[in-house]
Design a protein around this motif. Structure first.
Motif, short mmCIF file in Angstrom:
data_model
loop_
_atom_site.label_atom_id
_atom_site.label_comp_id
_atom_site.label_asym_id
_atom_site.label_seq_id
_atom_site.Cartn_x
_atom_site.Cartn_y
_atom_site.Cartn_z
N VAL A 170 0.85 -1.07 0.17
CA VAL A 170 -0.02 0.08 0.00
C VAL A 170 0.93 1.20 -0.13
O VAL A 170 1.81 1.50 0.82
N ARG A 171 0.82 2.19 -1.19
CA ARG A 171 1.46 3.27 -1.12
C ARG A 171 0.74 4.62 -1.14
O ARG A 171 -0.47 4.68 -1.58
N VAL A 172 1.12 5.31 -0.19
CA VAL A 172 0.40 6.53 -0.21
C VAL A 172 0.87 7.67 -1.03
O VAL A 172 2.09 7.92 -1.18
N VAL A 173 -0.33 7.99 -1.87
CA VAL A 173 0.21 8.86 -3.12
C VAL A 173 0.34 10.24 -2.37
O VAL A 173 -0.46 10.68 -1.40
N PRO A 174 1.34 11.25 -2.61
CA PRO A 174 1.65 12.65 -2.07
C PRO A 174 0.42 13.39 -2.46
O PRO A 174 0.24 13.64 -3.60
N THR A 175 -0.04 14.26 -1.45
CA THR A 175 -1.16 15.16 -1.86
C THR A 175 -0.59 16.35 -1.13
O THR A 175 -0.02 16.38 -0.14
N GLY A 176 -1.31 17.46 -1.69
CA GLY A 176 -0.90 18.94 -1.11
C GLY A 176 0.58 19.13 -1.19
O GLY A 176 1.40 18.38 -2.06
N PRO A 177 0.98 20.27 -0.71
CA PRO A 177 2.61 20.61 -0.76
C PRO A 177 3.36 19.59 -0.24
O PRO A 177 3.30 18.99 0.72
N THR A 178 4.25 19.37 -1.07
CA THR A 178 5.46 18.11 -0.71
C THR A 178 6.63 18.74 -1.19
O THR A 178 7.09 19.53 -1.92
N GLU A 179 7.77 18.06 -0.61
CA GLU A 179 9.01 18.35 -0.83
C GLU A 179 9.58 17.79 -2.00
O GLU A 179 9.22 16.50 -2.28
N PRO A 180 10.10 18.38 -2.82
CA PRO A 180 10.62 17.71 -4.13
C PRO A 180 11.27 16.44 -4.25
O PRO A 180 11.13 15.53 -4.79
N ARG A 181 12.30 16.40 -3.20
CA ARG A 181 12.97 15.12 -3.21
C ARG A 181 11.98 13.76 -3.17
O ARG A 181 12.08 12.86 -3.56
N ALA A 182 11.03 14.13 -2.28
CA ALA A 182 10.00 13.00 -1.82
C ALA A 182 9.12 12.77 -3.00
O ALA A 182 8.87 11.61 -3.21
#
Length: 215
Positions: free
Chosen positions: A14-26
């Motif tokens: 299960v992978r959590v898709v980044p949402t909202g402001p995130t750090e570019p490296r992440a």
């Protein structure tokens, strides 16, 4: 404690898709890892023969795609930034057969190729974590007058290349046994019903024939 890494979950399927402001490296790490996981998933449940079978006139095969992607990561996210892995890759040496990185010999086991790819991930991730994204590297196999790239560019390049090869793997796997889907946790398909897909495919075939008759 909550991890700040959007790829860090208790269940690896299960992978959590980044949402909202995130750090570019992440963001970069997330989409690269998504491609890596999908590529290895395409090997699951297949025989040694099927993971090596050339399924196109140019020899595209599943284990060869994994072998190729391992070399790509070690090159662009290792050697390019003066961080050699020490992994021997004889298929990339001067004098090696053309396209030798795109297929696995009988002596190169599934476990060997998959383990090499996982070690390439770890080495590449260590580079991404250790260096600023604007770090300049030099691609050894590019012309010396235009071989400079930033780490950011290299990660995007490797991610794009890996997703391209995952797309090839999607088609190859479907040709082998009918299995399809984007990832183990999200097939991204409207249904898994074989009867629906047969009807859908027949509808497309008829539409293609009708369009051809009208030309």
């Amino acid at each position: 404690m909550t991890s700040s890494d959007p790829t860090d979950t208790a269940d690896p399927t299960v992978r959590v898709v980044p949402t909202g402001p995130t750090e570019p490296r992440a963001d970069l790490r997330f989409y690269l890892q998504e491609a890596r996981d999908a590529l290895l998933w395409k090997l699951e449940g297949l025989s040694e023969y099927d993971i090596r079978r050339p399924m196109t006139p140019t020899g595209t095969n599943l284990l060869g795609l994994v072998k190729h992607c391992a070399g790509i990561e070690l090159g662009y996210l290792g050697d390019t930034f003066a961080r050699p892995s020490g992994e021997p890759l004889p298929w990339l040496d001067d004098g090696a057969d053309l396209n030798a990185d795109m297929w696995a010999t009988a002596e190169e086991s599934r476990a060997y190729v998959v383990d090499l790819y996982r070690r390439a991930w770890a080495h590449a991730d260590a580079t991404i974590d250790a260096l600023p994204l604007d770090t300049i590297g030099r691609v050894p196999w590019w012309p010396s007058d235009r071989n400079e790239v930033t780490l950011h560019h290299a990660v995007v390049r490797v991610t794009a290349d890996t997703h391209r090869h995952v797309g090839q793997a999607d088609i190859v796997r479907e040709l082998l046994d009918g299995s399809a889907g984007m990832s183990v946790s999200n097939t991204s398909l409207p249904t898994g019903d074989p009867a629906w897909w047969e009807k859908y495919r027949n509808r497309l075939e008829e539409a293609a024939k009708e369009a051809d008759r009208d030309t």
